[in-house]
Design an enzyme around this catalytic site. Structure first.
Site: not given
Length: 600
Positions: A78, A152, A176
Site C-alpha cells: 500500500k 482505504s 481498512s
C-alpha cells in the site's frame, strides 16, 4: 489463472523449493497478469519487470534461498508504507516523497525472500472505507465491477483478489484491512496493535494504526504476519507480540454474537441471511454461541470520527491543508479539517469515556473467546458511494471502527457468495495477543465454506496439518545442550516434554560456543539476513512445566522469541550479548550438534 498453477504463498514457495517453478517465472507471470487485468488504478507505481526478475534470479542463486519463508513471493505494498525504490504518495501527488530506506515491515518481508513489485492505490491518506477517494483512479472490484473495491486499502485488496499477487500489505485504522477483504473475497488480517512495526508508515491515527495483511488463505496471512511481527526500536508504539504457533480447533470454543435486535444491516436482507448462515456453520463446527451486548462497542465506534482522534489525521497533513488545500481530496479535506477545532478538554473527556468502554469490553471477553460479526453490514456500488460519500462510508464501518480503539485483533474471512454476486464475510475479534487463536479457528471456518479464493474460481487448498498438542502446551526451541541426546536433554524429559519437530531459524542468528560446564552454545539475533539459519528442535511443555523449566535457566542464557525459517515465532534460548567477548563464533557449523561432532 489456472487452478493447476501455484496461487497461494504456500504453493508458490513449495514450487520454488522443489524447482518446478523458478522465482523469475513467478515474477514474469505476475507482470503478465497485471497487463492482462489492465486496470491502471490498482498500482500507483510499478517496478520495472526486468529489475524484479533480476532480483528473483539473484535470490534463487543464494545458498539459503530454500530456507526463506517467502522464497520468491511477489508482494504489493500500500502506497502509504515506505519501500525503497518507490515514491510514497499516500495517494496525494503533492505529498509525495522518496524514502531512503524500507519500512520495517517491508524490510522483514524482503529478508524472508519476498519481492516487492509495486505500490498500490488507496483512499487518500488512508481516510475512507470505500476505495473511491484517490486522484489515481478507482480500482475495479475483483469480484463485481460495479461494486466499490473497499478502502482505504483498495489497490492492495484488488491485487490479491484478482490474482495479481498472492500477498499484499494494507493498513487498518478503522477497518481498512477488513472491509476491502470482504468485498474482494479474500482474507484480511488485522493484527494486534504494535505487533508489526509502523516505522515507515504515513500515519492516519498514529495511536491506532496498524499494518495489515491480505492473502488468499488464513495460513498465508498468518505466515506473512509471523515474518513481520516483532519489536522495533524505531517504533515507540511497537510491542513484543510474536504470533506463536497455530493450534487445532479448540474444544468448547465460545463465540460472542450480538443480542437479538442489535445487528444493523441497513435493510440488506441478503447480508442478514449470510450472517445467519455463517453462525450455523460455526455451530456445526462445534462452537458455542454466546450473546453479548454490542451497544458499548457501537458507542466506541462513534468516538473514532466524532471524537478527538480526527485530530491525529489533521496532524499528518496540516501543513498541506494550509499551503495547498486543493491538493487534498474534497471529502478527505472535509473530514480532516475538523480535527483542528478540537480542544484538549474534549480530548481528555473522550479518553476517559474510552477507558470506561475498554473495561466493559474486558468484561465481555471474560467468558468469550472471540466475537463473530459481519465484516460490513452491506455493500455498495461505486455510483451509490459517489452520490452519498460520507454516510455510506460511515455505514461500512459499523463493525470495524471500534476495534483498534479497544485494542482488539481481527481476522476477516470470506463466508459466502450471495445470489447477486456480492461477497459476504465475517470478522473474528478478540483481545490483543489472541491473533493465533483467531487464525486457528478462522482457517477451519474458511475451509468449511468451500468457497474459491479471490475472483478467479481457484479452489482452496487442503488445510495443512498442525502439530497435535494439549490446549495449554507451550513450544520452546532449543539449540544446544537440551537437544535430543545432548547433556541436558534429560531436564526436558523429566518435565514430560514432547519433541514436536526439528527446524531451523531464519537466517538472522549467530551461534557461539560458551565457556560453560557442560559445554553450551549461545545464540544471538543479528540484523535480518546477516546471520545464518541455525538448526534447532522444538519441544512442547505444559504451561506449569514451562514455568519450572524457564525459572531454572541460569545466566547468561535467556528465553526470548526465536524466528523460524518458515516465519513463525516461538519461545526459545538466546544469550546475553555481554558474555560473547571470549566466546567462539561457530555460526559456520549451522548448529550445535554438527559443531560437537566435528570438534569432539
Amino acid at each position: 489463472m489456472g487452478a493447476e498453477q501455484p496461487e497461494t504463498i504456500a504453493a508458490i514457495v513449495a514450487a520454488h523449493r522443489a524447482g518446478t517453478m523458478t522465482p523469475a517465472e513467478t515474477i514474469a507471470r505476475t507482470y503478465q497478469r497485471i497487463r492482462d487485468y489492465n486496470d491502471p488504478a490498482v498500482f500507483i507505481s510499478l517496478r520495472e519487470e526486468k529489475d524484479a526478475i533480476a532480483e528473483a534470479d539473484r535470490l534463487a542463486a543464494r545458498a539459503d534461498a530454500t530456507s526463506l519463508a517467502l522464497y520468491g513471493v511477489p508482494v504489493a505494498v500500500k502506497d502509504n508504507i515506505d519501500a525503497l525504490g518507490f515514491p510514497t504518495t499516500a495517494a496525494c501527488p503533492a505529498f509525495s516523497y522518496t524514502p531512503t530506506h524500507d519500512s520495517t515491515a517491508v524490510e522483514r518481508l524482503r529478508a524472508a525472500g519476498a519481492i516487492i513489485v509495486g505500490k498500490t492505490n488507496l483512499d487518500q491518506f488512508a481516510t475512507g472505507l470505500v476505495g473511491v477517494r484517490s486522484p489515481y483512479g478507482i480500482p475495479r472490484n475483483a469480484i463485481r465491477e460495479d461494486l466499490i473495491p473497499g478502502g482505504s486499502s483498495s489497490g492492495s485488496a484488488t491485487a490479491v483478489g484478482a490474482g495479481l499477487v498472492p500477498l499484499s500489505l494494507g493498513t487498518d485504522t478503522a477497518g481498512s484491512g477488513r472491509v476491502p477483504a470482504m468485498l474482494n473475497n479474500i482474507v484480511g488480517l488485522k493484527p494486534s496493535l504494535g505487533m508489526i512495526s509502523t516505522a515507515g508508515l504515513v500515519p492516519a491515527c498514529r495511536t491506532l494504526d496498524c499494518i495489515s495483511v491480505f492473502a488468499l488463505t488464513v495460513d498465508d496471512a498468518a505466515l506473512a504476519l509471523s515474518v513481520m511481527a516483532g519489536p522495533d526500536q524505531a517504533d515507540p508504539f511497537s510491542r513484543d507480540r510474536p504470533l506463536g504457533p497455530l493450534t487445532q480447533f479448540p474444544a468448547n470454543l465460545r463465540l460472542g454474537v450480538p443480542r437479538n435486535g442489535q445487528l444493523i444491516f441497513f435493510g440488506d436482507k441478503k447480508a442478514e441471511a449470510g450472517y445467519a448462515d455463517a453462525l450455523k456453520r460455526w455451530t456445526a463446527l462445534g462452537a458455542d454461541l454466546v450473546e453479548f451486548d454490542l451497544e458499548p462497542f457501537y458507542e466506541t465506534a462513534r468516538l473514532l470520527y466524532e471524537g478527538p482522534w480526527v485530530a491525529e489525521r489533521y496532524l499528518v497533513i496540516k501543513n498541506l491543508l494550509a499551503s495547498a488545500p486543493d491538493a487534498i481530496h474534497s471529502v478527505t479535506r472535509e473530514i480532516t479539517a475538523a480535527g483542528a477545532r478540537l480542544t484538549a478538554a474534549e480530548t481528555f473527556s473522550a479518553l476517559y469515556r474510552l477507558q470506561g468502554l475498554r473495561k466493559i469490553a474486558e468484561r465481555t471477553f471474560a467468558n468469550i473467546d472471540a466475537l463473530v460479526l459481519p465484516t460490513a453490514p452491506t455493500a455498495y456500488t461505486t455510483a451509490q458511494v459517489l452520490a452519498n460519500p460520507v454516510e455510506l462510508n460511515s455505514r461500512l464501518g459499523t463493525y470495524t471502527n471500534f476495534v483498534n480503539l479497544l485494542d482488539l485483533c481481527g481476522l476477516a474471512v470470506p463466508a459466502s457468495m450471495r445470489s447477486d454476486g456480492v461477497p459476504f464475510g465475517i470478522t473474528l475479534l478478540a483481545p490483543a495477543g489472541r491473533d493465533a487463536l483467531l487464525a486457528s479457528i478462522g482457517r477451519v471456518f474458511h475451509a468449511a465454506t468451500k468457497l474459491s479464493v479471490g475472483a478467479k474460481g481457484v479452489a482452496q487448498p487442503a488445510l495443512a496439518a498442525l502439530p497435535a498438542g494439549g490446549g495449554d502446551d507451550i513450544p520452546i526451541a532449543v539449540v544446544g545442550a537440551h537437544l535430543s541426546g545432548m547433556a541436558l536433554n534429560g531436564e526436558l524429559k523429566a518435565l514430560d516434554a514432547k519433541l514436536i519437530e526439528t527446524s531451523k531459524t531464519a537466517p538472522d542468528y549467530k551461534l557461539y560456543a560458551l565457556k560453560t560446564t557442560p559445554p553450551k552454545p549461545g545464540m544471538l539475533r543479528v540484523e535480518a539476513g546477516k546471520g545464518a539459519a541455525i538448526e534447532l528442535e522444538i519441544w512442547s511443555l505444559s504451561a506449569a512445566a514451562f514455568g519450572k523449566f524457564v525459572s531454572a535457566i541460569p545466566a547468561p542464557m535467556a528465553i526470548g522469541t526465536v524466528r523460524l525459517a518458515d516465519g513463525r515465532g516461538v519461545k526459545g534460548f538466546l544469550v546475553e550479548p555481554e558474555v560473547l567477548g571470549e566466546a567462539r563464533d561457530i555460526t559456520e557449523y549451522g548448529g550445535w550438534r554438527k559443531f560437537m561432532a566435528e570438534t569432539a
